[in-house]
Scaffold this active site. Sequence first.
Site, PDB file in Angstrom:
ATOM      1  N   LYS A   3       2.227  -3.801  -2.040  1.00 58.74           N
ATOM      2  CA  LYS A   3       1.383  -4.005  -3.200  1.00 58.74           C
ATOM      3  C   LYS A   3       1.956  -5.027  -4.189  1.00 58.74           C
ATOM      4  O   LYS A   3       1.314  -5.363  -5.174  1.00 58.74           O
ATOM      5  CB  LYS A   3       1.164  -2.666  -3.909  1.00 58.74           C
ATOM      6  CG  LYS A   3       0.254  -1.740  -3.105  1.00 58.74           C
ATOM      7  CD  LYS A   3      -0.233  -0.581  -3.948  1.00 58.74           C
ATOM      8  CE  LYS A   3      -0.903   0.504  -3.132  1.00 58.74           C
ATOM      9  NZ  LYS A   3      -2.011   0.080  -2.300  1.00 58.74           N
ATOM     10  N   LYS A  40       7.426  -6.376   4.800  1.00 54.57           N
ATOM     11  CA  LYS A  40       6.054  -6.087   5.185  1.00 54.57           C
ATOM     12  C   LYS A  40       5.108  -6.184   4.009  1.00 54.57           C
ATOM     13  O   LYS A  40       5.527  -6.202   2.857  1.00 54.57           O
ATOM     14  CB  LYS A  40       5.973  -4.725   5.864  1.00 54.57           C
ATOM     15  CG  LYS A  40       6.317  -3.543   5.004  1.00 54.57           C
ATOM     16  CD  LYS A  40       6.088  -2.269   5.809  1.00 54.57           C
ATOM     17  CE  LYS A  40       6.022  -1.065   4.897  1.00 54.57           C
ATOM     18  NZ  LYS A  40       5.767   0.176   5.615  1.00 54.57           N
ATOM     19  N   LYS A  94      12.028   9.758  -4.878  1.00 58.21           N
ATOM     20  CA  LYS A  94      11.249   9.881  -6.115  1.00 58.21           C
ATOM     21  C   LYS A  94      12.138  10.296  -7.281  1.00 58.21           C
ATOM     22  O   LYS A  94      11.967   9.821  -8.399  1.00 58.21           O
ATOM     23  CB  LYS A  94      10.112  10.903  -5.940  1.00 58.21           C
ATOM     24  CG  LYS A  94       9.073  10.501  -4.898  1.00 58.21           C
ATOM     25  CD  LYS A  94       7.866   9.871  -5.557  1.00 58.21           C
ATOM     26  CE  LYS A  94       6.908   9.224  -4.567  1.00 58.21           C
ATOM     27  NZ  LYS A  94       6.357  10.152  -3.583  1.00 58.21           N
TER      28      LYS A  94
END
Length: 329
Positions: free
Chosen positions: A197, A194, A111
Site C-alpha cells: 500500500k 512486493k 503489532k
Amino acid sequence: MDTVLSGIRSTGHLHLGNYFGALRNFVNIQDKYNCFFFIADLHSLTTHPKPEDFHASVRIILSEYLAAGLDPEKSAIFVQSSVPEISELYVLLNMLSYKGELERTASFKDKVRKNPENVNAGLLTYPVLMAADILAHRANWVPVGRDQEQHLEIARVLARRFNNFYGADVFPEPQALRFGSDLVKVPGLDGSGKMGKSEGNGIYLYDDEKTIHRKVMKAVTDAGPAVPDSEMPEPVKNIFTLLELVSEPSTVEFFKEKYRNCSIRYGDLKKQLAADICRLTLPIRERIDDIYNNDDYLRQVTRAGTERARASASATLKEVRKAVGFREF
Ligand code: TRP
C-alpha cells in the site's frame, strides 16, 4: 462438495497484488467448492477505525470483490458482523485459548512492537476470532498467504482441542488451500519488494487511466542501458513479472527479445505495461462504481449471503452448544 472460506480485511482499496495473489483465485474456484467469502469487519475493530468511516470501507471492499467477479449466485458473500453466531463461537473458543500461546503469535508480537499504545485483548485473540470464522462453517480449506499460516494452525489446534475436550467430533481441521499462482509474488513499482500500500509502489483496481500511466511511467527500471549477457537487474525483472501477468505471451516475448539484443527502450516497455494494465482494470473500475452506488444490489447480495452464512453457522452452533453442555429448561 468441500467448503472453502476466506475473510477479507476491510482496509483500503485493492491493488494488483491482492488481485493476482487472492481475488482472481477466489473467482476461479467458485464452481468447484461451497464458498464463503466475508468482509472481516470485526477484525478491523482492533485498530479502532472511526465509526463515520467504517461503513464506507466495508462498502468499498465489497464492491471491489463483486466487481472483480465474486458471484453471489455461487458463493455466500457476507459481512462478518451480521453473523452473530461467529461471535458466540469466539466466546466459547476463547475459553480453550491460552494467553501464552496467543502471545507467541508472530502477528501479535509484530503489532505490539508497532503499536505499543493499543495492545487490546481483541488483538491478542485475533486468531481465535479467525478460528471462529473458519470453524463456524466447518470449512475444509482456507486460502492463506504466508502471513496467515500461523493463524490457520491455531484454528486447527482449537478444532482438535474442542473435539478432544468435549469428546465430540464437531470440527474438521481446516487446511491451507494453495493456488499454483500463489508462487507469483506481485512486485511493486519501486524496484524492490512486493506490491503493497505504500505510495508509488502499488496500482489499484480503482486507479483511473491517467493515474496508472503516471505510476507505471515513474516505475524504477534501470540506471543504464542493457548490457549483453548480464543478469537482468531486479527492477527490470519486476516490470517483466508484471507484464507476464497482464499481457499476451507474444508481447512479453517481443520485449524479452529486445532486452536480449540490447535494443530495449524502457519507455516503450512501460507504455505497453500501462496499456495492458488498463485493459484489465478499467472495466473492473467501471463495475466498482456501478456496484458501489447500487444500494438495492448490495442489500440483496448481503441479505442472501447473510442468510446462507447464518444457516450454516447456526447448524454448527447447535452441535457446539450441545457438546459444551448447554441445555434448555
Ligand atoms: N486475518 C485475515 C487477513 O488479515 C482475514 C481473515 C479474517 C480471514 N478471518 C479469516 C482469512 C478467516 C481467512 C479465514 O488477511
